[in-house]
Design a protein around this motif. Sequence first.
Motif, PDB file in Angstrom:
ATOM      1  N   ILE A 184      72.924  62.641  75.826  1.00 27.33           N
ATOM      2  CA  ILE A 184      71.313  62.181  76.133  1.00 27.33           C
ATOM      3  C   ILE A 184      70.657  61.300  75.142  1.00 27.33           C
ATOM      4  CG2 ILE A 184      70.447  63.976  74.765  1.00 27.33           C
ATOM      5  CD1 ILE A 184      68.152  64.353  76.761  1.00 27.33           C
ATOM      6  N   PRO A 185      70.232  60.056  75.439  1.00 25.62           N
ATOM      7  CA  PRO A 185      69.886  59.060  74.717  1.00 25.62           C
ATOM      8  C   PRO A 185      68.510  59.645  73.908  1.00 25.62           C
ATOM      9  CG  PRO A 185      69.939  58.149  76.812  1.00 25.62           C
ATOM     10  CD  PRO A 185      70.094  59.664  76.962  1.00 25.62           C
ATOM     11  N   PHE A 186      68.374  59.294  72.511  1.00 26.29           N
ATOM     12  CA  PHE A 186      67.304  59.589  71.773  1.00 26.29           C
ATOM     13  C   PHE A 186      66.026  59.676  72.694  1.00 26.29           C
ATOM     14  CE2 PHE A 186      64.021  59.338  68.397  1.00 26.29           C
ATOM     15  CZ  PHE A 186      64.553  60.270  67.552  1.00 26.29           C
ATOM     16  N   ALA A 187      65.809  58.390  73.070  1.00 24.70           N
ATOM     17  CA  ALA A 187      64.328  58.155  73.707  1.00 24.70           C
ATOM     18  C   ALA A 187      63.866  59.029  74.710  1.00 24.70           C
ATOM     19  CB  ALA A 187      64.146  56.784  74.306  1.00 24.70           C
ATOM     20  N   GLU A 188      64.908  59.869  75.481  1.00 25.02           N
ATOM     21  CA  GLU A 188      64.680  60.688  76.308  1.00 25.02           C
ATOM     22  C   GLU A 188      64.183  62.092  76.061  1.00 25.02           C
ATOM     23  OE1 GLU A 188      67.580  61.145  79.444  1.00 25.02           O
ATOM     24  OE2 GLU A 188      67.838  58.906  79.782  1.00 25.02           O
ATOM     25  N   LEU A 189      64.393  62.246  74.440  1.00 27.94           N
ATOM     26  CA  LEU A 189      64.074  63.512  74.110  1.00 27.94           C
ATOM     27  C   LEU A 189      62.393  63.644  73.917  1.00 27.94           C
ATOM     28  CD1 LEU A 189      66.526  63.733  71.148  1.00 27.94           C
ATOM     29  CD2 LEU A 189      66.582  65.225  73.100  1.00 27.94           C
ATOM     30  N   ARG A 190      61.654  62.480  74.121  1.00 24.85           N
ATOM     31  CA  ARG A 190      60.364  62.540  74.056  1.00 24.85           C
ATOM     32  C   ARG A 190      59.889  63.417  75.102  1.00 24.85           C
ATOM     33  NH1 ARG A 190      58.585  56.402  74.496  1.00 24.85           N
ATOM     34  NH2 ARG A 190      60.698  56.126  74.486  1.00 24.85           N
ATOM     35  N   VAL A 234      66.132  78.914  70.882  1.00 23.92           N
ATOM     36  CA  VAL A 234      66.546  78.246  72.036  1.00 23.92           C
ATOM     37  C   VAL A 234      67.189  79.321  73.075  1.00 23.92           C
ATOM     38  CG1 VAL A 234      68.750  76.490  72.702  1.00 23.92           C
ATOM     39  CG2 VAL A 234      67.024  76.141  70.594  1.00 23.92           C
ATOM     40  N   ALA A 235      67.912  80.153  72.506  1.00 21.85           N
ATOM     41  CA  ALA A 235      68.478  81.041  73.355  1.00 21.85           C
ATOM     42  C   ALA A 235      67.626  81.960  74.491  1.00 21.85           C
ATOM     43  CB  ALA A 235      69.396  82.045  72.763  1.00 21.85           C
ATOM     44  N   ARG A 236      66.441  81.826  74.035  1.00 23.26           N
ATOM     45  CA  ARG A 236      65.341  82.447  74.786  1.00 23.26           C
ATOM     46  C   ARG A 236      64.786  81.521  75.700  1.00 23.26           C
ATOM     47  NH1 ARG A 236      66.615  85.519  70.851  1.00 23.26           N
ATOM     48  NH2 ARG A 236      66.226  87.863  70.849  1.00 23.26           N
ATOM     49  N   GLY A 237      64.980  80.305  75.540  1.00 24.36           N
ATOM     50  CA  GLY A 237      64.716  79.310  76.763  1.00 24.36           C
ATOM     51  C   GLY A 237      63.258  78.429  76.302  1.00 24.36           C
ATOM     52  N   LEU A 238      62.891  78.611  75.062  1.00 24.44           N
ATOM     53  CA  LEU A 238      61.586  78.130  74.537  1.00 24.44           C
ATOM     54  C   LEU A 238      61.766  76.375  74.487  1.00 24.44           C
ATOM     55  CD1 LEU A 238      60.638  80.776  72.265  1.00 24.44           C
ATOM     56  CD2 LEU A 238      59.711  80.352  74.480  1.00 24.44           C
ATOM     57  N   GLY A 239      63.068  75.790  74.618  1.00 27.31           N
ATOM     58  CA  GLY A 239      63.024  74.696  74.359  1.00 27.31           C
ATOM     59  C   GLY A 239      64.326  73.977  74.214  1.00 27.31           C
ATOM     60  N   VAL A 240      64.428  72.819  73.763  1.00 29.64           N
ATOM     61  CA  VAL A 240      65.659  71.933  73.244  1.00 29.64           C
ATOM     62  C   VAL A 240      65.699  71.997  71.613  1.00 29.64           C
ATOM     63  CG1 VAL A 240      67.088  69.910  73.449  1.00 29.64           C
ATOM     64  CG2 VAL A 240      65.603  70.727  75.345  1.00 29.64           C
ATOM     65  N   VAL A 257      74.639  69.158  73.343  1.00 27.01           N
ATOM     66  CA  VAL A 257      74.765  67.815  74.113  1.00 27.01           C
ATOM     67  C   VAL A 257      74.608  66.665  72.723  1.00 27.01           C
ATOM     68  CG1 VAL A 257      73.632  66.455  75.853  1.00 27.01           C
ATOM     69  CG2 VAL A 257      73.595  68.793  76.082  1.00 27.01           C
ATOM     70  N   PRO A 258      75.485  65.792  72.937  1.00 29.60           N
ATOM     71  CA  PRO A 258      75.456  64.593  71.975  1.00 29.60           C
ATOM     72  C   PRO A 258      74.067  63.921  72.081  1.00 29.60           C
ATOM     73  CG  PRO A 258      77.693  64.886  72.703  1.00 29.60           C
ATOM     74  CD  PRO A 258      76.862  65.796  73.615  1.00 29.60           C
ATOM     75  N   ILE A 259      73.729  63.471  71.140  1.00 29.06           N
ATOM     76  CA  ILE A 259      72.618  62.498  71.075  1.00 29.06           C
ATOM     77  C   ILE A 259      73.061  61.097  70.870  1.00 29.06           C
ATOM     78  CG2 ILE A 259      70.180  61.796  69.925  1.00 29.06           C
ATOM     79  CD1 ILE A 259      69.832  64.942  69.274  1.00 29.06           C
TER      80      ILE A 259
END
Length: 309
Positions: A184-190, A234-240, A257-259
């Motif tokens: 995943i490109p870093f910019a997409e993390l926003r 994370v395991a409880r689905g609260l985000g990345v 997933v590699p950044i």
Amino acid sequence: MDLRQLEFLLTVADEANFTRAAAKLRVAQPGVSARIRQLEQELGHDLLDRSGRTVRLTAAGATVLPYARAAMAAVAGARLAVDELTGLLRGRLSMGMVAPYSTTEFDLADLLASFHRAHPAVRITLSEGTADALVESLQTGRLDVAVIGLGAKRPAGLACHVLVDEPLAAVVRADHPMAAAAAIPFAELRERTLLTFSRGTGLRSVLDAASARAGAPLNVAFEASDPGVLVQLVARGLGVGILPESAARALPKLRSVPIVRPRLRGQLAFAWRSEAPSSPAVRAFLQFACDMRPALDSVTEMRSRRQGS
């Protein structure tokens, strides 16, 4: 002026409290107060501000403090130098570690146990703190060495020996839409809700520096200093989660997933004052630790040139 007065001043300054300092020194509190008052009268200035709940150094006290530390260190060094002539290594090693300390790549307890077996007369103390707090303690002489997470820049005045160097990754549940992505490109993390380390940690510094360079503000919804807490969130689905790649191994239902663009890396390192004289015990420990854990700096530099941004 005598060494006992300087020792009392240093202890009160470190503890920020006369009662705790007296307990640490195993002296009655009035005795501690009296000796420091004698020192203040001799110097003609108040060294401590006693007006608040915690005792703080005055401007004069802050000026005197490094000289007091240097004097105590010189005396300890003289004693240890004589011990070295007889082949006995003893003394004190004050160490700090990032809180909480957690990695499968480096076993600090095993290192300390091995050093203790080799040099049983060296007294080791260990304390926890954030990377920022540990760096300050090293720079002011309260700690001899610390295990810290390195940020985007190396701390001023400190030498570092890299112990662990691993990629940061986006950590998600196995059923998350990102789980099957190659990267995943870093910019997409926003566009994602992120979970990562608190400010003041080395890894958070790396993330914030990358965000500033990319001009991509991130939506950090959850912060914690404990990677185990973040993994559970994370395991409880609260985000990345933005975590070391190895964190995904904590639970089988997580994926990393590699950044990319840029590739971010987290580093754990030994740090110590680069120019301050150290005791024989500290020098022996650093040599022992570096022999057991060869530095990864050259590996990191080669990897950075190869990967680029």
